[in-house]
Enzyme design. Structure first.
Site, PDB file in Angstrom:
ATOM      1  N   VAL A 143       0.691  -1.074  -0.075  1.00  0.00           N
ATOM      2  CA  VAL A 143      -0.001  -0.020   0.051  1.00  0.00           C
ATOM      3  C   VAL A 143       0.879   1.084  -0.104  1.00  0.00           C
ATOM      4  CG1 VAL A 143      -1.709   1.190   1.268  1.00  0.00           C
ATOM      5  CG2 VAL A 143      -1.847  -1.214   1.296  1.00  0.00           C
ATOM      6  N   CYS A 144       0.286   2.137  -0.934  1.00  0.00           N
ATOM      7  CA  CYS A 144       1.214   3.540  -1.018  1.00  0.00           C
ATOM      8  C   CYS A 144       2.678   3.271  -1.045  1.00  0.00           C
ATOM      9  CB  CYS A 144       0.956   4.188   0.490  1.00  0.00           C
ATOM     10  SG  CYS A 144       1.420   6.006   0.552  1.00  0.00           S
ATOM     11  N   ASN A 145       3.688   4.100  -0.553  1.00  0.00           N
ATOM     12  CA  ASN A 145       4.851   4.015  -1.023  1.00  0.00           C
ATOM     13  C   ASN A 145       5.712   2.783  -0.474  1.00  0.00           C
ATOM     14  OD1 ASN A 145       5.457   4.752   1.560  1.00  0.00           O
ATOM     15  ND2 ASN A 145       6.325   6.861   0.998  1.00  0.00           N
ATOM     16  N   GLY A 195      -1.878  -1.242  -3.709  1.00  0.00           N
ATOM     17  CA  GLY A 195      -2.890  -0.110  -3.483  1.00  0.00           C
ATOM     18  C   GLY A 195      -2.008   1.207  -3.800  1.00  0.00           C
ATOM     19  N   GLY A 196      -2.729   2.308  -4.245  1.00  0.00           N
ATOM     20  CA  GLY A 196      -2.132   3.318  -4.525  1.00  0.00           C
ATOM     21  C   GLY A 196      -1.868   4.176  -2.934  1.00  0.00           C
TER      22      GLY A 196
END
Length: 226
Positions: free
Chosen positions: A102-104, A151-152
């Site tokens: 998720v994310c970075n 996920g972004g």
């Protein structure tokens, strides 16, 4: 009886807690799922908002995971060059059914060599660094490439959690969970992506985050050389 589904989230100092707790809340309701919060020890770990979360197991005691998930946060820089963390991810990623982020947090997977040749989502501010680890950046909230699901940025973790719930237990279960959590977002502002926010706001945010960005960039350079 169905086999237990072991879902493990890497819990590390300065994690963005919503990257972790959003999908963890969703996935904890998947039938037969057991959520593990994994770190080097079981001492409390401080998040980026100033409260701590307790790990449930250590790297050494963690069972083989069905789902390996790496959330993001400004603590990613240290984890990208931490051989103990990277070795744990490589070991678990070898046999996990799904390797996710998720994310970075995607950049930690990349530093562990687990995104070479895979498409991946990432927070928009960090997406450009994915090719340093052989990954293909995709500007979507959820990206699936074979058994890699990502996920972004931050809130996309809830979308990601529902998509993964569907993979694990079917669409009907995921739909029921979405209703149970009343997940029907209508944000007060329409500026949740760089394209919608506009150049001025994007640049303002970059300026605010520049010291943290520089810290992580230095570790990206080290991790990419390994």
């Amino acid at each position: 009886m169905s086999a237990q589904i072991h879902i493990g989230f890497l819990l590390f100092p300065n994690v963005t807690q919503l990257d972790l707790t959003g999908p963890a809340q969703v996935l904890s309701r998947v039938p037969n799922a057991k959520v593990h919060l994994v770190w080097k020890s079981i001492e409390p770990v401080m998040t980026d908002v100033g409260f701590s979360i307790n790990p449930t197991t250590s790297f050494a005691d963690c069972p083989q995971l069905t789902v390996l998930c790496v959330p993001g946060g400004f603590g990613i820089g240290d984890q990208m060059v931490d051989e103990e963390t990277l070795a744990f991810l490589r070991r678990q990623g070898e046999n996990a059914r799904f390797v996710t982020s998720v994310c970075n947090g995607a950049l930690i997977l990349g530093a562990a060599g687990l995104l070479q040749g895979y498409q991946s989502a990432c927070h928009w501010l960090w997406r450009k660094y994915l090719p340093r680890f052989g990954a293909v950046p995709v500007a979507q909230r959820i990206v699936r490439d074979r058994n890699r699901i990502s996920g972004g940025g931050v809130t996309a973790g809830i979308d990601f959690g529902l998509a993964l719930a569907a993979e694990l237990a079917g669409d009907d279960v995921a739909r029921t969970l979405q209703l149970a959590f009343e997940y029907d977002p209508h944000p007060p502002y329409d500026c949740g992506t760089p394209e919608k926010a506009g150049l001025a706001m994007v640049e303002h945010l970059r300026e605010l985050q520049q010291p943290r960005i520089q810290y992580v960039e230095e570790r990206i350079e080290k991790a990419a050389l390994v």
